[in-house]
Design an enzyme around this catalytic site. Structure first.
Site, PDB file in Angstrom:
ATOM      1  N   TYR A 121      39.090  47.427  10.995  1.00  0.00           N
ATOM      2  CA  TYR A 121      39.736  46.105  11.074  1.00  0.00           C
ATOM      3  C   TYR A 121      39.148  45.179  10.018  1.00  0.00           C
ATOM      4  O   TYR A 121      39.870  44.538   9.242  1.00  0.00           O
ATOM      5  CB  TYR A 121      39.537  45.527  12.484  1.00  0.00           C
ATOM      6  CG  TYR A 121      40.107  44.148  12.695  1.00  0.00           C
ATOM      7  CD1 TYR A 121      41.447  43.969  13.038  1.00  0.00           C
ATOM      8  CD2 TYR A 121      39.304  43.004  12.561  1.00  0.00           C
ATOM      9  CE1 TYR A 121      41.975  42.708  13.249  1.00  0.00           C
ATOM     10  CE2 TYR A 121      39.821  41.731  12.764  1.00  0.00           C
ATOM     11  CZ  TYR A 121      41.161  41.589  13.108  1.00  0.00           C
ATOM     12  OH  TYR A 121      41.678  40.332  13.306  1.00  0.00           O
ATOM     13  N   SER A 170      40.729  37.155   8.651  1.00  0.00           N
ATOM     14  CA  SER A 170      39.857  37.000   9.821  1.00  0.00           C
ATOM     15  C   SER A 170      38.485  36.620   9.290  1.00  0.00           C
ATOM     16  O   SER A 170      38.199  36.814   8.105  1.00  0.00           O
ATOM     17  CB  SER A 170      39.798  38.344  10.558  1.00  0.00           C
ATOM     18  OG  SER A 170      38.685  38.386  11.417  1.00  0.00           O
TER      19      SER A 170
HETATM   20  P1  NDP Z   1      48.277  40.248  19.110  1.00  0.00           P
HETATM   21  O1  NDP Z   1      47.701  41.591  19.361  1.00  0.00           O
HETATM   22  O2  NDP Z   1      48.422  39.287  20.234  1.00  0.00           O
HETATM   23  O3  NDP Z   1      49.683  40.385  18.379  1.00  0.00           O
HETATM   24  C1  NDP Z   1      49.831  41.270  17.312  1.00  0.00           C
HETATM   25  C2  NDP Z   1      51.280  41.513  17.032  1.00  0.00           C
HETATM   26  O4  NDP Z   1      51.372  42.528  16.032  1.00  0.00           O
HETATM   27  C3  NDP Z   1      52.022  42.039  18.268  1.00  0.00           C
HETATM   28  O5  NDP Z   1      53.262  41.412  18.374  1.00  0.00           O
HETATM   29  C4  NDP Z   1      52.156  43.506  17.964  1.00  0.00           C
HETATM   30  O6  NDP Z   1      53.288  44.118  18.530  1.00  0.00           O
HETATM   31  C5  NDP Z   1      52.267  43.514  16.463  1.00  0.00           C
HETATM   32  N1  NDP Z   1      51.954  44.840  15.943  1.00  0.00           N
HETATM   33  C6  NDP Z   1      50.824  45.560  16.148  1.00  0.00           C
HETATM   34  N2  NDP Z   1      50.947  46.765  15.602  1.00  0.00           N
HETATM   35  C7  NDP Z   1      52.174  46.827  15.047  1.00  0.00           C
HETATM   36  C8  NDP Z   1      52.891  47.837  14.376  1.00  0.00           C
HETATM   37  N3  NDP Z   1      52.388  49.058  14.191  1.00  0.00           N
HETATM   38  N4  NDP Z   1      54.138  47.579  13.954  1.00  0.00           N
HETATM   39  C9  NDP Z   1      54.686  46.366  14.173  1.00  0.00           C
HETATM   40  N5  NDP Z   1      54.060  45.373  14.816  1.00  0.00           N
HETATM   41  C10 NDP Z   1      52.817  45.606  15.267  1.00  0.00           C
HETATM   42  O7  NDP Z   1      47.346  39.622  17.975  1.00  0.00           O
HETATM   43  P2  NDP Z   1      47.099  38.109  17.519  1.00  0.00           P
HETATM   44  O8  NDP Z   1      48.304  37.312  17.732  1.00  0.00           O
HETATM   45  O9  NDP Z   1      45.812  37.694  18.088  1.00  0.00           O
HETATM   46  O10 NDP Z   1      46.830  38.327  15.952  1.00  0.00           O
HETATM   47  C11 NDP Z   1      47.733  37.940  14.946  1.00  0.00           C
HETATM   48  C12 NDP Z   1      47.016  38.048  13.615  1.00  0.00           C
HETATM   49  O11 NDP Z   1      45.903  37.151  13.594  1.00  0.00           O
HETATM   50  C13 NDP Z   1      46.448  39.427  13.344  1.00  0.00           C
HETATM   51  O12 NDP Z   1      46.577  39.724  11.970  1.00  0.00           O
HETATM   52  C14 NDP Z   1      44.983  39.286  13.698  1.00  0.00           C
HETATM   53  O13 NDP Z   1      44.185  40.204  12.997  1.00  0.00           O
HETATM   54  C15 NDP Z   1      44.726  37.862  13.255  1.00  0.00           C
HETATM   55  N6  NDP Z   1      43.583  37.206  13.890  1.00  0.00           N
HETATM   56  C16 NDP Z   1      43.619  36.857  15.210  1.00  0.00           C
HETATM   57  C17 NDP Z   1      42.547  36.181  15.791  1.00  0.00           C
HETATM   58  C18 NDP Z   1      42.558  35.769  17.238  1.00  0.00           C
HETATM   59  O14 NDP Z   1      41.546  35.190  17.692  1.00  0.00           O
HETATM   60  N7  NDP Z   1      43.614  35.994  17.987  1.00  0.00           N
HETATM   61  C19 NDP Z   1      41.347  35.833  15.007  1.00  0.00           C
HETATM   62  C20 NDP Z   1      41.393  36.280  13.625  1.00  0.00           C
HETATM   63  C21 NDP Z   1      42.483  36.928  13.108  1.00  0.00           C
HETATM   64  P3  NDP Z   1      53.385  44.453  20.103  1.00  0.00           P
HETATM   65  O15 NDP Z   1      53.534  43.129  20.744  1.00  0.00           O
HETATM   66  O16 NDP Z   1      54.571  45.286  20.194  1.00  0.00           O
HETATM   67  O17 NDP Z   1      52.097  45.122  20.458  1.00  0.00           O
END
Ligand code: NDP
Length: 246
Positions: A166, A153
């Site tokens: 985070y 990030s």
């Molecule tokens: P979302 O919150 O939309 O999706 C995250 C996913 O991770 C979900 O499917 C969630 O599961 C899963 N998850 C969370 N906790 C757990 C756990 N304990 N065990 C298993 N799975 C888990 O996030 P994004 O798609 O936005 O983010 C994806 C990546 O990109 C992350 O690493 C985030 O930090 C990074 N990122 C995103 C940005 C953005 O603008 N979106 C910017 C910078 C970085 P469930 O659906 O069941 O909750």
């Protein structure tokens, strides 16, 4: 956006594990990898979401995926061993590993950061990728050339007030990426890199920036070129790099 046009069969015959594959960027990546020929293993904590992605991939006629429900917060080292053993039995190797799942936690000053939440965020965002990588390394050595991709990030590259655990976990991910890349460079064909997706239209982004117009942001599908490039053969020589999807 990262400029890359993948050939349709870019990932044919590759076995790729995606964490957090049920939603957001992970869901788009899983579907995109499958659409380019990969067999994807969909790992996540909400089985119904994984099933929905599975159905979409099957309906589109892409290689049949696999579902692996696992909550990264509670998973023990044994659970990761079980996962690696299952992959070994089913596929015999692993060609790609996308560490995508993460938790945002709350945006709070360090002085007031809830300690339980700190542990929770570090467990999911930092310890789980370490444990999963360690468990999968042998399987990845069985691949002709494998790619590990960590998700960072902008706050994993420069600290920013209130981003707490985070941000710290994303700095750790960049460190883990660099260490692994250096360790694996000499004696394996495994490459290790990180992606900063940049602001992307997902549930996590909406909860971090509630006032933002979500429609102004790129969709997860729009940022896939870098993800595809890193999983495909053309990035073979790239190792230890911190990259931007946008
Ligand atoms: P979302 O919150 O939309 O999706 C995250 C996913 O991770 C979900 O499917 C969630 O599961 C899963 N998850 C969370 N906790 C757990 C756990 N304990 N065990 C298993 N799975 C888990 O996030 P994004 O798609 O936005 O983010 C994806 C990546 O990109 C992350 O690493 C985030 O930090 C990074 N990122 C995103 C940005 C953005 O603008 N979106 C910017 C910078 C970085 P469930 O659906 O069941 O909750």
């Amino acid at each position: 956006m990262f400029d890359y046009t993948p050939p349709p069969a870019l990932l044919a015959k590759r076995i790729i594990l995606v964490t957090g594959a049920g939603d957001g960027i992970g869901r788009a990546a899983a579907k995109s990898f499958a659409a380019h020929g990969a067999t994807v293993i969909l790992l996540g904590r909400t089985t119904s979401k994984l099933e929905a992605v599975y159905d979409e991939i099957e309906k589109a006629g892409h290689p049949q995926p696999a579902i692996y429900p696992l909550n990264l917060e509670g998973a023990s080292p044994n659970d990761y061993e079980d996962l690696a053993n299952t992959l070994e039995t089913e596929f015999g190797r692993l060609d790609g590993l996308l560490h995508n799942a993460s938790l945002l936690g709350t945006l709070t000053p360090i002085e007031h950061y809830d300690i339980e939440q700190w542990y929770q965020v570090i467990q999911v965002n930092q310890n789980a990728p370490f444990l999963l990588t360690q468990a999968c390394l042998n399987l990845m050595k069985s691949s002709r050339e494998a790619s590990i991709v960590f998700t960072s990030s902008s706050v994993g590259r420069k600290g920013r007030a209130y981003w707490g655990a985070y941000s710290v976990s994303k700095f750790a991910i960049e460190g883990l990426m660099q260490i692994l890349a250096d360790e694996l460079e000499a004696n394996t064909t495994i490459r290790v890199n990180s992606i900063n997706p940049g602001a992307t239209r997902t549930a996590m982004r909406a909860s971090a920036y509630p006032g933002e117009d979500q429609k102004s942001l790129p969709a997860p599908e729009d940022i896939m070129p870098l993800y595809l490039y890193l999983m495909g053969p053309e990035s073979r020589e790239l190792n230890g790099q911190a990259l931007n999807a946008q």
